[in-house]
Write a protein that holds these residues in place. Structure first.
Motif, PDB file in Angstrom:
ATOM      1  N   MET A  59      28.907 -42.151   0.782  1.00 30.81           N
ATOM      2  CA  MET A  59      27.902 -42.093   1.851  1.00 30.81           C
ATOM      3  C   MET A  59      27.231 -40.717   1.828  1.00 30.81           C
ATOM      4  SD  MET A  59      28.359 -42.722   5.970  1.00 30.81           S
ATOM      5  CE  MET A  59      28.653 -44.473   5.778  1.00 30.81           C
ATOM      6  N   THR A  60      25.910 -40.693   1.828  1.00 36.97           N
ATOM      7  CA  THR A  60      25.170 -39.437   1.804  1.00 36.97           C
ATOM      8  C   THR A  60      25.164 -38.786   3.181  1.00 36.97           C
ATOM      9  OG1 THR A  60      23.060 -40.478   2.354  1.00 36.97           O
ATOM     10  CG2 THR A  60      23.687 -40.396   0.007  1.00 36.97           C
ATOM     11  N   GLY A  61      24.735 -37.491   3.208  1.00 39.43           N
ATOM     12  CA  GLY A  61      24.652 -36.793   4.476  1.00 39.43           C
ATOM     13  C   GLY A  61      23.697 -37.459   5.445  1.00 39.43           C
ATOM     14  N   GLY A  62      22.563 -37.966   4.916  1.00 37.05           N
ATOM     15  CA  GLY A  62      21.601 -38.648   5.772  1.00 37.05           C
ATOM     16  C   GLY A  62      22.171 -39.908   6.383  1.00 37.05           C
ATOM     17  N   GLU A  63      22.952 -40.666   5.609  1.00 31.59           N
ATOM     18  CA  GLU A  63      23.551 -41.900   6.131  1.00 31.59           C
ATOM     19  C   GLU A  63      24.577 -41.586   7.217  1.00 31.59           C
ATOM     20  OE1 GLU A  63      24.998 -43.430   2.466  1.00 31.59           O
ATOM     21  OE2 GLU A  63      23.289 -44.781   2.175  1.00 31.59           O
ATOM     22  N   VAL A  64      25.317 -40.505   7.037  1.00 29.96           N
ATOM     23  CA  VAL A  64      26.285 -40.100   8.051  1.00 29.96           C
ATOM     24  C   VAL A  64      25.575 -39.757   9.352  1.00 29.96           C
ATOM     25  CG1 VAL A  64      27.965 -38.325   8.696  1.00 29.96           C
ATOM     26  CG2 VAL A  64      27.996 -39.289   6.390  1.00 29.96           C
ATOM     27  N   ILE A  65      24.458 -39.051   9.251  1.00 35.61           N
ATOM     28  CA  ILE A  65      23.720 -38.654  10.450  1.00 35.61           C
ATOM     29  C   ILE A  65      23.123 -39.872  11.142  1.00 35.61           C
ATOM     30  CG2 ILE A  65      21.706 -37.368  11.283  1.00 35.61           C
ATOM     31  CD1 ILE A  65      22.332 -35.295   9.112  1.00 35.61           C
ATOM     32  N   VAL A  66      22.571 -40.797  10.375  1.00 34.21           N
ATOM     33  CA  VAL A  66      22.011 -42.018  10.974  1.00 34.21           C
ATOM     34  C   VAL A  66      23.100 -42.778  11.718  1.00 34.21           C
ATOM     35  CG1 VAL A  66      20.993 -44.271  10.468  1.00 34.21           C
ATOM     36  CG2 VAL A  66      20.125 -42.227   9.323  1.00 34.21           C
ATOM     37  N   ALA A  67      24.332 -42.763  11.190  1.00 35.57           N
ATOM     38  CA  ALA A  67      25.445 -43.455  11.836  1.00 35.57           C
ATOM     39  C   ALA A  67      25.783 -42.856  13.193  1.00 35.57           C
ATOM     40  CB  ALA A  67      26.676 -43.432  10.939  1.00 35.57           C
ATOM     41  N   LEU A  68      25.317 -41.629  13.472  1.00 36.93           N
ATOM     42  CA  LEU A  68      25.583 -40.990  14.758  1.00 36.93           C
ATOM     43  C   LEU A  68      24.694 -41.528  15.871  1.00 36.93           C
ATOM     44  CD1 LEU A  68      25.904 -37.246  13.640  1.00 36.93           C
ATOM     45  CD2 LEU A  68      27.756 -38.882  14.061  1.00 36.93           C
ATOM     46  N   TYR A  69      23.621 -42.223  15.526  1.00 34.58           N
ATOM     47  CA  TYR A  69      22.681 -42.715  16.536  1.00 34.58           C
ATOM     48  C   TYR A  69      23.244 -43.960  17.229  1.00 34.58           C
ATOM     49  CZ  TYR A  69      18.923 -39.554  15.160  1.00 34.58           C
ATOM     50  OH  TYR A  69      18.158 -38.422  14.941  1.00 34.58           O
ATOM     51  N   PRO A  70      22.799 -44.242  18.448  1.00 35.92           N
ATOM     52  CA  PRO A  70      23.245 -45.456  19.141  1.00 35.92           C
ATOM     53  C   PRO A  70      22.961 -46.705  18.305  1.00 35.92           C
ATOM     54  CG  PRO A  70      22.066 -44.007  20.651  1.00 35.92           C
ATOM     55  CD  PRO A  70      21.891 -43.432  19.276  1.00 35.92           C
ATOM     56  N   PRO A  71      23.804 -47.735  18.405  1.00 40.38           N
ATOM     57  CA  PRO A  71      23.652 -48.936  17.576  1.00 40.38           C
ATOM     58  C   PRO A  71      22.266 -49.562  17.642  1.00 40.38           C
ATOM     59  CG  PRO A  71      25.751 -48.974  18.714  1.00 40.38           C
ATOM     60  CD  PRO A  71      25.003 -47.795  19.258  1.00 40.38           C
ATOM     61  N   ALA A  72      21.694 -49.672  18.842  1.00 40.66           N
ATOM     62  CA  ALA A  72      20.379 -50.312  18.951  1.00 40.66           C
ATOM     63  C   ALA A  72      19.312 -49.517  18.225  1.00 40.66           C
ATOM     64  CB  ALA A  72      20.001 -50.460  20.435  1.00 40.66           C
ATOM     65  N   VAL A  73      19.412 -48.201  18.262  1.00 41.49           N
ATOM     66  CA  VAL A  73      18.451 -47.341  17.558  1.00 41.49           C
ATOM     67  C   VAL A  73      18.610 -47.515  16.054  1.00 41.49           C
ATOM     68  CG1 VAL A  73      17.741 -44.951  17.169  1.00 41.49           C
ATOM     69  CG2 VAL A  73      18.376 -45.709  19.471  1.00 41.49           C
ATOM     70  N   ARG A  74      19.862 -47.586  15.584  1.00 36.48           N
ATOM     71  CA  ARG A  74      20.092 -47.808  14.153  1.00 36.48           C
ATOM     72  C   ARG A  74      19.549 -49.162  13.723  1.00 36.48           C
ATOM     73  NH1 ARG A  74      25.452 -46.222  15.421  1.00 36.48           N
ATOM     74  NH2 ARG A  74      26.211 -48.299  14.827  1.00 36.48           N
ATOM     75  N   ASP A  75      19.755 -50.184  14.552  1.00 33.70           N
ATOM     76  CA  ASP A  75      19.275 -51.519  14.198  1.00 33.70           C
ATOM     77  C   ASP A  75      17.751 -51.557  14.092  1.00 33.70           C
ATOM     78  OD1 ASP A  75      21.874 -52.369  14.230  1.00 33.70           O
ATOM     79  OD2 ASP A  75      21.766 -53.300  16.223  1.00 33.70           O
ATOM     80  N   ARG A  76      17.077 -50.859  15.006  1.00 34.43           N
ATOM     81  CA  ARG A  76      15.618 -50.925  15.062  1.00 34.43           C
ATOM     82  C   ARG A  76      14.955 -49.945  14.096  1.00 34.43           C
ATOM     83  NH1 ARG A  76      12.184 -52.398  19.300  1.00 34.43           N
ATOM     84  NH2 ARG A  76      13.822 -53.894  19.809  1.00 34.43           N
ATOM     85  N   TRP A  77      15.469 -48.707  14.028  1.00 33.56           N
ATOM     86  CA  TRP A  77      14.768 -47.657  13.268  1.00 33.56           C
ATOM     87  C   TRP A  77      15.651 -46.975  12.225  1.00 33.56           C
ATOM     88  CZ3 TRP A  77      14.056 -46.724  18.901  1.00 33.56           C
ATOM     89  CH2 TRP A  77      12.909 -47.365  19.385  1.00 33.56           C
ATOM     90  N   GLY A  78      16.819 -47.564  11.937  1.00 38.90           N
ATOM     91  CA  GLY A  78      17.750 -46.909  11.024  1.00 38.90           C
ATOM     92  C   GLY A  78      17.165 -46.628   9.649  1.00 38.90           C
ATOM     93  N   ASP A  79      16.426 -47.600   9.081  1.00 44.76           N
ATOM     94  CA  ASP A  79      15.853 -47.399   7.747  1.00 44.76           C
ATOM     95  C   ASP A  79      14.831 -46.263   7.755  1.00 44.76           C
ATOM     96  OD1 ASP A  79      17.404 -49.459   6.817  1.00 44.76           O
ATOM     97  OD2 ASP A  79      15.817 -50.974   6.970  1.00 44.76           O
ATOM     98  N   GLU A  80      13.983 -46.241   8.779  1.00 46.22           N
ATOM     99  CA  GLU A  80      12.982 -45.180   8.869  1.00 46.22           C
ATOM    100  C   GLU A  80      13.624 -43.810   9.050  1.00 46.22           C
ATOM    101  OE1 GLU A  80      12.995 -48.002  10.388  1.00 46.22           O
ATOM    102  OE2 GLU A  80      10.999 -48.930  10.429  1.00 46.22           O
TER     103      GLU A  80
END
Length: 230
Positions: free
Chosen positions: A1-22
């Motif tokens: 897992m890259t550093g960026g993926e780890v940071i994205v995982a810190l966001y609330p689930p709904a935010v990851r679902d909606r904007w995780g790729d961006e």
């Protein structure tokens, strides 16, 4: 897992679902220099659940209820490490936890509880039996260290499984209403603030700081819940 993926995982689930790729692409493009801002953004969003999108009905309330039980478990472990249990701060936390509890069918609740808590129940029973066996009344050296490590590992294991139980019941049951959840967060925050005051009187500065931070998070998140139900 890259550093960026780890940071994205810190966001609330709904935010990851909606904007995780961006978010992942933006962090990857900007590189490590964006990590601090991205982590700060995740922290701000956790404190403002009214800003979260909803990918499923009641998602915000379910996530917040699960987080509330995690905070409660953390508070219990911190206070166990530094001070005896005192009813005057424990009462509002317990009431808050009850308000945040999901409503699930009795049969499924019993089955899920039995599966989730079987292992920690065995670990706790073994700890109690060992403590009352008379075999290790005054442990010293490596044995003392091992027994102390087992004690805290058991407490942490029980806390984690209780949080897992709350999350599973929230998936199969009805999440608390916005009003109940807001009251629960405020009660847990108030109880944790009282616990921080007790810890400060006992001179446990690190524990006091951790409890104060948890209290601020719970109180701020509870205040942020808007009048519109989610």
């Amino acid at each position: 897992m890259t550093g960026g993926e780890v940071i994205v995982a810190l966001y609330p689930p709904a935010v990851r679902d909606r904007w995780g790729d961006e978010l992942g692409r933006e962090i990857a493009e900007r590189g490590a220099r964006s990590w601090a801002d991205a982590v700060a953004g995740a922290a701000r969003l956790w404190l403002h659940p009214s800003d979260w999108p909803e990918t499923t009905a009641g998602q915000t309330r379910r996530v917040l209820a699960a987080v509330l039980f995690a905070v409660t478990a953390a508070v219990a472990l911190l206070l166990r490490a530094s001070a005896p249990i005192a009813v005057w701060w424990l009462a509002p936390i317990l009431v808050g936890a009850l308000l945040a509890a999901p409503l699930a069918p009795v049969g499924r609740t019993v089955a899920v509880t039995a599966r989730t808590l079987a292992a920690p129940a065995l670990a706790g029973a073994a700890m109690v039996l060992l403590a009352n066996s008379g075999l290790v009344e005054h442990p010293a050296g490596a044995l003392g260290v091992a027994l102390l490590a087992y004690y805290w590992a058991t407490l942490a294991f029980v806390a984690l499984r209780l949080c897992a139980l709350a999350a599973r019941l929230l998936r199969i049951g009805t999440a608390p209403s916005r009003r109940r959840l807001r009251a629960a967060l405020l009660l847990v925050g108030a109880g944790t603030a009282l616990a921080a005051g007790q810890s400060m009187l006992g001179g446990a500065l690190l524990t006091t700081a951790a409890l104060a931070l948890l209290a601020l998070v719970a109180l701020h998140t509870g205040q942020d819940l808007r009048a519109t139900a989610r």
